[in-house]
Write a protein that holds these residues in place. Structure first.
Motif, mmCIF file in Angstrom:
data_model
loop_
_atom_site.group_PDB
_atom_site.id
_atom_site.type_symbol
_atom_site.label_atom_id
_atom_site.label_comp_id
_atom_site.label_asym_id
_atom_site.label_seq_id
_atom_site.Cartn_x
_atom_site.Cartn_y
_atom_site.Cartn_z
ATOM 1 N N ALA A 110 10.685 -71.388 23.204
ATOM 2 C CA ALA A 110 10.077 -70.418 24.122
ATOM 3 C C ALA A 110 10.497 -68.996 23.771
ATOM 4 O O ALA A 110 9.677 -68.066 23.817
ATOM 5 N N ALA A 111 11.753 -68.807 23.407
ATOM 6 C CA ALA A 111 12.227 -67.472 23.020
ATOM 7 C C ALA A 111 11.545 -67.001 21.733
ATOM 8 O O ALA A 111 11.167 -65.826 21.614
ATOM 9 N N PHE A 117 8.574 -67.938 20.657
ATOM 10 C CA PHE A 117 7.178 -67.654 20.997
ATOM 11 C C PHE A 117 7.067 -66.314 21.728
ATOM 12 O O PHE A 117 6.148 -65.528 21.463
ATOM 13 N N ALA A 118 8.003 -66.032 22.627
ATOM 14 C CA ALA A 118 7.995 -64.750 23.335
ATOM 15 C C ALA A 118 8.195 -63.592 22.362
ATOM 16 O O ALA A 118 7.541 -62.550 22.483
ATOM 17 N N GLY A 119 9.081 -63.752 21.399
ATOM 18 C CA GLY A 119 9.291 -62.714 20.400
ATOM 19 C C GLY A 119 8.052 -62.470 19.559
ATOM 20 O O GLY A 119 7.686 -61.324 19.278
ATOM 21 N N LEU A 120 7.394 -63.549 19.162
ATOM 22 C CA LEU A 120 6.162 -63.425 18.380
ATOM 23 C C LEU A 120 5.064 -62.754 19.193
ATOM 24 O O LEU A 120 4.365 -61.860 18.701
ATOM 25 N N LEU A 121 4.919 -63.157 20.439
ATOM 26 C CA LEU A 121 3.912 -62.555 21.307
ATOM 27 C C LEU A 121 4.196 -61.073 21.534
ATOM 28 O O LEU A 121 3.279 -60.242 21.499
ATOM 29 N N PHE A 122 5.454 -60.714 21.724
ATOM 30 C CA PHE A 122 5.826 -59.304 21.893
ATOM 31 C C PHE A 122 5.480 -58.506 20.647
ATOM 32 O O PHE A 122 4.950 -57.393 20.729
ATOM 33 N N LYS A 123 5.756 -59.065 19.492
ATOM 34 C CA LYS A 123 5.457 -58.385 18.223
ATOM 35 C C LYS A 123 3.950 -58.166 18.069
ATOM 36 O O LYS A 123 3.508 -57.110 17.621
ATOM 37 N N ILE A 124 3.153 -59.151 18.448
ATOM 38 C CA ILE A 124 1.701 -59.040 18.334
ATOM 39 C C ILE A 124 1.162 -57.993 19.306
ATOM 40 O O ILE A 124 0.358 -57.142 18.940
ATOM 41 N N VAL A 125 1.615 -58.047 20.548
ATOM 42 C CA VAL A 125 1.086 -57.141 21.570
ATOM 43 C C VAL A 125 1.483 -55.698 21.288
ATOM 44 O O VAL A 125 0.730 -54.778 21.596
ATOM 45 N N THR A 126 2.636 -55.469 20.700
ATOM 46 C CA THR A 126 3.073 -54.100 20.430
ATOM 47 C C THR A 126 2.603 -53.583 19.069
ATOM 48 O O THR A 126 2.938 -52.460 18.711
ATOM 49 N N SER A 127 1.815 -54.357 18.366
ATOM 50 C CA SER A 127 1.305 -53.890 17.073
ATOM 51 C C SER A 127 0.256 -52.795 17.296
ATOM 52 O O SER A 127 -0.421 -52.766 18.323
ATOM 53 N N PRO A 128 0.106 -51.885 16.347
ATOM 54 C CA PRO A 128 -0.847 -50.775 16.510
ATOM 55 C C PRO A 128 -2.297 -51.234 16.697
ATOM 56 O O PRO A 128 -3.040 -50.637 17.474
ATOM 57 N N GLU A 129 -2.699 -52.308 16.017
ATOM 58 C CA GLU A 129 -4.084 -52.775 16.137
ATOM 59 C C GLU A 129 -4.387 -53.264 17.549
ATOM 60 O O GLU A 129 -5.415 -52.915 18.134
ATOM 61 N N VAL A 130 -3.489 -54.063 18.097
ATOM 62 C CA VAL A 130 -3.699 -54.595 19.442
ATOM 63 C C VAL A 130 -3.607 -53.468 20.467
ATOM 64 O O VAL A 130 -4.384 -53.422 21.423
ATOM 65 N N ARG A 131 -2.689 -52.551 20.256
ATOM 66 C CA ARG A 131 -2.565 -51.414 21.168
ATOM 67 C C ARG A 131 -3.859 -50.594 21.177
ATOM 68 O O ARG A 131 -4.334 -50.193 22.246
ATOM 69 N N ARG A 132 -4.445 -50.368 20.013
ATOM 70 C CA ARG A 132 -5.716 -49.633 19.933
ATOM 71 C C ARG A 132 -6.829 -50.374 20.668
ATOM 72 O O ARG A 132 -7.625 -49.763 21.390
ATOM 73 N N MET A 133 -6.893 -51.690 20.485
ATOM 74 C CA MET A 133 -7.924 -52.472 21.167
ATOM 75 C C MET A 133 -7.749 -52.417 22.678
ATOM 76 O O MET A 133 -8.731 -52.259 23.417
ATOM 77 N N LEU A 134 -6.519 -52.550 23.156
ATOM 78 C CA LEU A 134 -6.279 -52.496 24.595
ATOM 79 C C LEU A 134 -6.622 -51.127 25.171
ATOM 80 O O LEU A 134 -7.224 -51.024 26.250
#
Length: 63
Positions: A31-32, A34-51
């Motif tokens: 779980a830890a 997976f949380a780290g991976l999800l945090f890395k994905i959500v804070t990436s510039p591409e995802v931030r731009r989409m959001l």
């Protein structure tokens, strides 16, 4: 005979305690990770731009 059955049940129940603890430890580590991976994905510039684009589009529709 009853003493043997009682002893066997105690040994069996005691052995299960360690297995469940190990399973919880593996689950916690997974779980830890997976949380780290999800945090890395959500804070990436591409995802931030989409959001930000989604939020901007939603706000422009409202007002």
């Amino acid at each position: 005979m009853r003493k043997l059955v009682t002893l066997w049940r105690r040994c069996r129940d005691y052995g299960d305690r360690g297995m469940s603890t190990a399973e919880y430890a593996v689950g916690t580590v997974a779980a830890a990770a997976f949380a780290g991976l999800l945090f890395k994905i959500v804070t990436s510039p591409e995802v931030r731009r989409m959001l930000l684009a989604i939020i901007h589009r939603a706000l422009s529709l409202v007002g």
